[in-house]
Design a protein around this motif. Structure first.
Motif, mmCIF file in Angstrom:
data_model
loop_
_atom_site.group_PDB
_atom_site.id
_atom_site.type_symbol
_atom_site.label_atom_id
_atom_site.label_comp_id
_atom_site.label_asym_id
_atom_site.label_seq_id
_atom_site.Cartn_x
_atom_site.Cartn_y
_atom_site.Cartn_z
ATOM 1 N N PRO A 34 0.606 -1.135 0.016
ATOM 2 C CA PRO A 34 -0.122 0.084 0.107
ATOM 3 C C PRO A 34 0.835 1.246 -0.035
ATOM 4 N N ASP A 35 2.142 1.218 0.401
ATOM 5 C CA ASP A 35 3.069 2.406 0.514
ATOM 6 C C ASP A 35 3.863 2.666 -0.779
ATOM 7 N N ASP A 36 4.040 3.894 -0.846
ATOM 8 C CA ASP A 36 5.011 4.431 -2.046
ATOM 9 C C ASP A 36 6.535 3.624 -1.870
ATOM 10 N N VAL A 37 6.892 3.162 -2.660
ATOM 11 C CA VAL A 37 8.419 2.709 -2.822
ATOM 12 C C VAL A 37 9.366 3.820 -2.547
ATOM 13 N N GLN A 38 10.409 3.536 -1.662
ATOM 14 C CA GLN A 38 11.414 4.515 -1.713
ATOM 15 C C GLN A 38 12.834 3.726 -1.809
ATOM 16 N N VAL A 39 13.598 3.966 -2.721
ATOM 17 C CA VAL A 39 14.999 3.265 -3.039
ATOM 18 C C VAL A 39 15.745 4.279 -2.700
ATOM 19 N N SER A 40 16.804 3.799 -1.907
ATOM 20 C CA SER A 40 17.887 4.775 -1.386
ATOM 21 C C SER A 40 18.817 5.343 -2.531
ATOM 22 N N ASP A 41 19.420 6.292 -2.234
ATOM 23 C CA ASP A 41 20.233 6.926 -3.272
ATOM 24 C C ASP A 41 21.501 6.085 -3.765
ATOM 25 N N GLY A 59 -2.078 6.279 -8.011
ATOM 26 C CA GLY A 59 -1.833 5.059 -7.338
ATOM 27 C C GLY A 59 -0.649 5.162 -6.685
ATOM 28 N N GLN A 60 -0.208 3.881 -6.303
ATOM 29 C CA GLN A 60 1.030 3.717 -5.575
ATOM 30 C C GLN A 60 2.279 4.082 -6.450
ATOM 31 N N ARG A 61 3.339 4.755 -5.970
ATOM 32 C CA ARG A 61 4.438 4.974 -6.621
ATOM 33 C C ARG A 61 5.461 3.767 -6.564
ATOM 34 N N ILE A 62 5.768 3.240 -7.763
ATOM 35 C CA ILE A 62 6.850 2.135 -8.009
ATOM 36 C C ILE A 62 8.092 2.687 -8.664
ATOM 37 N N PHE A 63 9.119 1.491 -8.406
ATOM 38 C CA PHE A 63 10.334 1.790 -9.059
ATOM 39 C C PHE A 63 10.505 0.919 -10.156
ATOM 40 N N VAL A 64 10.957 1.739 -11.384
ATOM 41 C CA VAL A 64 11.193 0.876 -12.573
ATOM 42 C C VAL A 64 12.377 1.279 -13.105
#
Length: 215
Positions: A34-41, A59-64
């Motif tokens: 349910p939460d937005d994705v957060q990828v580290s720097d 919608g939900q933020r994803i990492f692509v």
């Protein structure tokens, strides 16, 4: 906020070569939940692939991760195998979404192709084909660009000075209109962030390029 472990990323990326793999073998990353994705720097910088955050229709933020870069177009594929194609930062085609953009014509005249030389009031006309609630739509779209105050984005730990341009889009026949917004790197001319519509005034797509493709 959730952080994707580096090991999780490596399991997807292992053995893939961006310039050699086709879309059927493309690298794709997203974290369900349910939460937005957060990828580290650090994780973004350590990956040898272009990457971005993507949000579909609020919608939900994803990492692509970029799957394929060919003939000036970047093809991004999500975990559920939806595909988005961008050119000069503009969304030009999608597949696998509930509604899709199927075609944008006259791309060679798109002002974003030379974004650092965009001027106030610049215009562009093209034909769009898309779907709304599963029904085919098409129309001639007319754009006019208006500059907004510059902004500095922090992307993967880097401060990126950007010119902000709003694109007012109208479909004269139907009377529909909407606004696209582009954040353009003042050094490279690349679109680093964008808010765009598929083709009508619904289904908005937000992209934030964390690590751009090598030119």
């Amino acid at each position: 906020m959730r952080y994707i472990p580096l090991l999780f990323l490596c399991l997807f990326l292992q053995g893939c070569t961006q310039t050699q793999k086709g879309l059927t073998e493309t690298v794709k990353l997203a974290l369900l939940g349910p939460d937005d994705v957060q990828v580290s720097d650090e994780q973004v910088q350590s990956l040898p692939y272009a990457s971005m955050y993507l949000r579909l229709n609020q919608g939900q933020r994803i990492f692509v991760v970029l799957g394929f870069d060919e003939n000036g177009q970047q093809k991004w594929v999500t975990r559920d195998r939806s595909m988005l194609v961008t050119q000069h930062g503009r969304l030009v085609k999608t597949a696998g979404l509930s509604d899709n953009l199927s075609e944008v014509t006259n791309l060679e005249q798109d002002p974003l192709a030379d974004a650092l030389h965009l001027t106030e009031g610049a215009s562009w006309t093209r034909t769009l084909s898309w779907s709304e609630a599963g029904k085919f739509r098409a129309g001639t779209a007319v754009s006019r660009f208006n500059r907004q105050p510059d902004e500095i984005l922090t992307l993967a730990g880097n401060r990126v000075a950007c010119r902000v341009w709003q694109e007012e889009v109208t479909l004269p026949v139907s009377g529909k209109s909407w606004t696209n917004t582009f954040w353009i790197d003042t050094t490279t001319g690349q679109v680093r962030q964008a808010q765009q519509s598929l083709g009508g005034d619904k289904f908005f797509i937000e992209t934030t390029i964390l690590k751009p493709a090598k030119s």
